[in-house]
Design a protein around this motif. Structure first.
Motif: not given
Length: 161
Positions: A115-144
């Motif tokens: 889960r942590h690896r996915a968040v790091v990859v989506l944020r820094f490699y895919a350059d996705l905003p936190l809100a979109e990462i939350g949608e993709l992982t099924g978490c709230r933005t604060a959790t991301v």
């Protein structure tokens, strides 16, 4: 059929699916590879995402978002199934594949939880905003945000050791 409907139909044609495939396959495979650590597994997960998209391509408003979510969920599900199987077999976890020895950051990324690896990859490699990462992982933005903070702290610990 109006001109606007004709444009939508043209965008949703099989050729448009092929264009989506060509434009997204490489990027999604790299993201899946960074999450799973295996190119073969990454290709399989991405292919599964495209197979799931194809029959409903006309009904999906955002094919890229659908594919990202499918890939992330596929990687997480695969990791979860693998971990459960290993636990049932009472074996030590075996890495998916040897990570290329690019640098210590790559090795440290491999030591994060999926889960942590996915968040790091989506944020820094895919350059996705936190809100979109939350949608993709099924978490709230604060959790991301908190997961990203913990993942970066863990990376720092591993790199300093």
């Amino acid at each position: 059929m109006s001109a606007a409907d004709g444009e939508v139909a043209k965008l949703r044609s099989p050729a448009s699916f092929e264009d989506t495939y060509r434009a997204s396959y490489g990027r999604l495979t790299r993201v899946a590879h960074l999450i799973t650590g295996s190119n073969e597994v990454a290709e399989e997960v991405v292919q599964d995402a495209f197979v799931a998209l194809y029959p409903r391509f006309d009904a999906v408003d955002n094919p890229d978002g659908y594919l990202y979510r499918s890939v992330v969920n596929g990687c997480r599900g695969l990791t979860r199934r693998r971990r459960t199987g290993l636990r049932l077999a009472r074996q030590e976890p075996v890495p998916v594949a040897d990570a290329p020895e690019v640098d210590e950051t790559w090795a440290a990324l491999g030591r994060l939880s999926p889960r942590h690896r996915a968040v790091v990859v989506l944020r820094f490699y895919a350059d996705l905003p936190l809100a979109e990462i939350g949608e993709l992982t099924g978490c709230r933005t604060a959790t991301v945000k908190s997961q990203l903070h913990r993942a970066l702290a863990r990376l720092k610990e591993v790199l300093e050791a």
